[in-house]
Design a protein around this motif. Structure first.
Motif, short mmCIF file in Angstrom:
data_model
loop_
_atom_site.label_atom_id
_atom_site.label_comp_id
_atom_site.label_asym_id
_atom_site.label_seq_id
_atom_site.Cartn_x
_atom_site.Cartn_y
_atom_site.Cartn_z
N MET A 351 0.82 -1.21 0.00
CA MET A 351 0.00 0.00 0.00
C MET A 351 0.86 1.26 0.00
O MET A 351 0.31 2.37 -0.01
CB MET A 351 -0.91 0.01 1.23
N ARG A 352 2.19 1.12 0.01
CA ARG A 352 3.06 2.28 0.16
C ARG A 352 2.89 3.30 -0.97
O ARG A 352 2.98 4.52 -0.73
CB ARG A 352 4.52 1.82 0.25
N ARG A 401 9.34 7.59 3.44
CA ARG A 401 9.35 6.12 3.44
C ARG A 401 8.74 5.56 2.16
O ARG A 401 9.30 4.66 1.52
CB ARG A 401 8.55 5.60 4.63
N SER A 402 7.57 6.12 1.81
CA SER A 402 6.82 5.56 0.67
C SER A 402 7.49 5.87 -0.66
O SER A 402 7.25 5.18 -1.66
CB SER A 402 5.39 6.11 0.68
N LYS A 403 8.32 6.91 -0.70
CA LYS A 403 9.00 7.26 -1.94
C LYS A 403 9.88 6.11 -2.43
O LYS A 403 10.07 5.93 -3.64
CB LYS A 403 9.84 8.52 -1.72
N ARG A 404 10.37 5.32 -1.49
CA ARG A 404 11.23 4.20 -1.85
C ARG A 404 10.49 3.14 -2.65
O ARG A 404 11.10 2.33 -3.35
CB ARG A 404 11.82 3.58 -0.58
N ALA A 405 9.18 3.12 -2.52
CA ALA A 405 8.39 2.12 -3.25
C ALA A 405 8.38 2.37 -4.75
O ALA A 405 7.99 1.50 -5.53
CB ALA A 405 6.96 2.10 -2.71
N PHE A 406 8.84 3.58 -5.16
CA PHE A 406 8.82 3.92 -6.58
C PHE A 406 10.18 3.70 -7.25
O PHE A 406 10.38 4.10 -8.40
CB PHE A 406 8.40 5.39 -6.76
N ARG A 407 11.11 3.11 -6.51
CA ARG A 407 12.41 2.83 -7.11
C ARG A 407 12.26 1.85 -8.29
O ARG A 407 11.49 0.90 -8.22
CB ARG A 407 13.36 2.24 -6.07
#
Length: 421
Positions: A351-352, A401-407
């Motif tokens: 859900m990030r 934190r959630s920005k890392r999910a877009f790597r």
């Protein structure tokens, strides 16, 4: 405005059923000895419902053995769905008529003072007012839809007195020097304390409508303001002759204990509590960003769920309740009801990406709410400031934190370009 202990309420309701009919059937001969008085009870500190005081009308005539008090503050907790109706604003109160001594007994036990202001009415005005009281006692008229500001135990007798005066080709003139420039929120805070937990809760659900300055007549929804206004009010007729509406003022129950008015100058304990929480969250943020990299999910989960629950209450009151002071509540911008759901979703990594956009929007809403407060659209409780800052910190933390999910996705470059943190 006024609530009574449950057993006492039931007793009064019994008296209301009998005496309510007797007022109509009993012919009260209005004579020179007939006295109608405004009765004002001082605030009482132990129960929330008694902090604003109470108002009633007394009819006294020794020659006819009459001494009754008209009380618009009767209700029963046994009413079906009472609390739900009260919150929504569909709570019905009742006019009760009791022996004055029975009424005063309750206030003696509280050590609350009761002041009587004898109304300086002529025979026509007395007769009209007695007729209005009798009409109010009819079974079909006895109940009324309670409203904290516009229709309560103080506004009912106020309107009847003004109506009786106007019917005699006269009118009531208030002393403009008594009018205060305080808002509804300010007036309420005088009785519950500016920096108390109770006022903090009230400020969360009060909206911008409560920051309006009431007219001199509207401010009399509070019993003591009502009494103070009438102490200097004049009855004026067409020939411009005038007389004081109050001919005599005295204590029915002497002031024993000091009147309860919360000290609004004490430093806010709610503020200190939330300021400590803010410091803790700042510490967690620093630890997470620079040192341990640990995610404090339990802390953020608790914060989000609690603010979400409070937000649901504020949202419901703002858009569903008919209470006049809860409208246009901009607190729901940071007391976001969706936080209650988000507090659960943060535990699920898939859900990030959704949470990333949610917290960006949420942070913008927080900034917008601060702008609303800054330009004076709505007054904010000082204890809300550390709460808002804590929520902003939670949002920033989860955006990072959630920005890392877009790597390794097509959005990574855009996010790195526009969101550099």
């Amino acid at each position: 405005m006024f609530f009574m202990k449950k057993n006492f309420i039931l007793f009064l309701l019994t008296l209301t059923i009998t005496s309510g009919f007797s007022v109509n059937s009993q012919i009260i001969r209005v004579t020179d000895s007939t006295r109608i008085s405004l009765v004002t009870c001082s605030p009482y500190q132990s129960e929330v419902y008694a902090k604003f005081g109470h108002t009633g009308l007394r009819v006294f005539d020794a020659s006819q053995n009459i001494d009754m008090l008209f009380n618009w503050g009767i209700f029963s907790f046994d009413t079906k769905h009472f609390y739900a109706k009260f919150i929504i604003g569909y709570c019905d109160y009742m006019l009760g008529v009791v022996d004055t001594e029975v009424f005063l007994k309750e206030y003696r036990s509280r050590e609350s003072s009761v002041v009587e202001q004898v109304l300086n009415l002529n025979m026509t005005e007395k007769t009209d007012l007695i007729d209005l009281l009798s009409e109010n006692c009819q079974p079909q008229n006895r109940e009324y839809r309670y409203n904290f500001v516009f229709d309560n135990c103080a506004t009912r007798p106020r309107d009847l007195i003004i109506h009786a005066v106007n019917c005699s080709a006269e009118h009531l003139v208030l002393n403009n020097l008594n009018h205060t420039q305080l808002t509804y929120r300010d007036l309420v805070s005088q009785y519950v304390g500016r920096n108390t937990w109770l006022m903090f809760g009230i400020d969360l659900i009060f909206g911008a409508n409560s920051d309006i300055i009431p007219s001199q007549n509207q401010a009399m929804f509070l019993p003591e303001i009502f009494a103070n206004e009438f102490a200097d009010a004049k009855i004026v007729n067409d020939s411009t002759t005038e007389r004081n509406i109050v001919s005599k003022q005295s204590y029915l129950v002497p002031q024993v204990a000091e009147k309860y008015y919360p000290n609004a100058n004490n430093f806010s304990f709610p503020f200190l509590t939330f300021f400590v929480i803010l410091l803790v969250r700042i510490y967690f943020f620093v630890c997470e960003m620079k040192y341990t990299g640990k995610k404090y999910l339990k802390t953020d989960c608790s914060i989000l769920i609690i603010t979400g629950i409070v937000g649901c209450i504020a949202f419901f009151l703002t858009f569903i309740s008919v209470h006049p002071l809860v409208g246009r509540n901009f607190n729901i911008l940071w007391l976001m009801p969706l936080n209650m759901v988000v507090g659960v979703l943060i535990w699920f990594k898939p859900m990030r990406k959704i949470l990333f956009f949610y917290f960006i929007v949420y942070l913008l809403l927080i900034l917008y709410s601060l702008w609303i407060y800054a330009i004076g659209v709505q007054v904010i409780n000082i204890a809300s400031i550390p709460v808002i800052l804590t929520m902003a910190l939670v949002a920033i933390s989860w955006i990072i934190r959630s920005k890392r999910a877009f790597r390794h996705t097509k959005y990574e470059k855009w996010i790195q370009k526009h969101l550099r943190f």
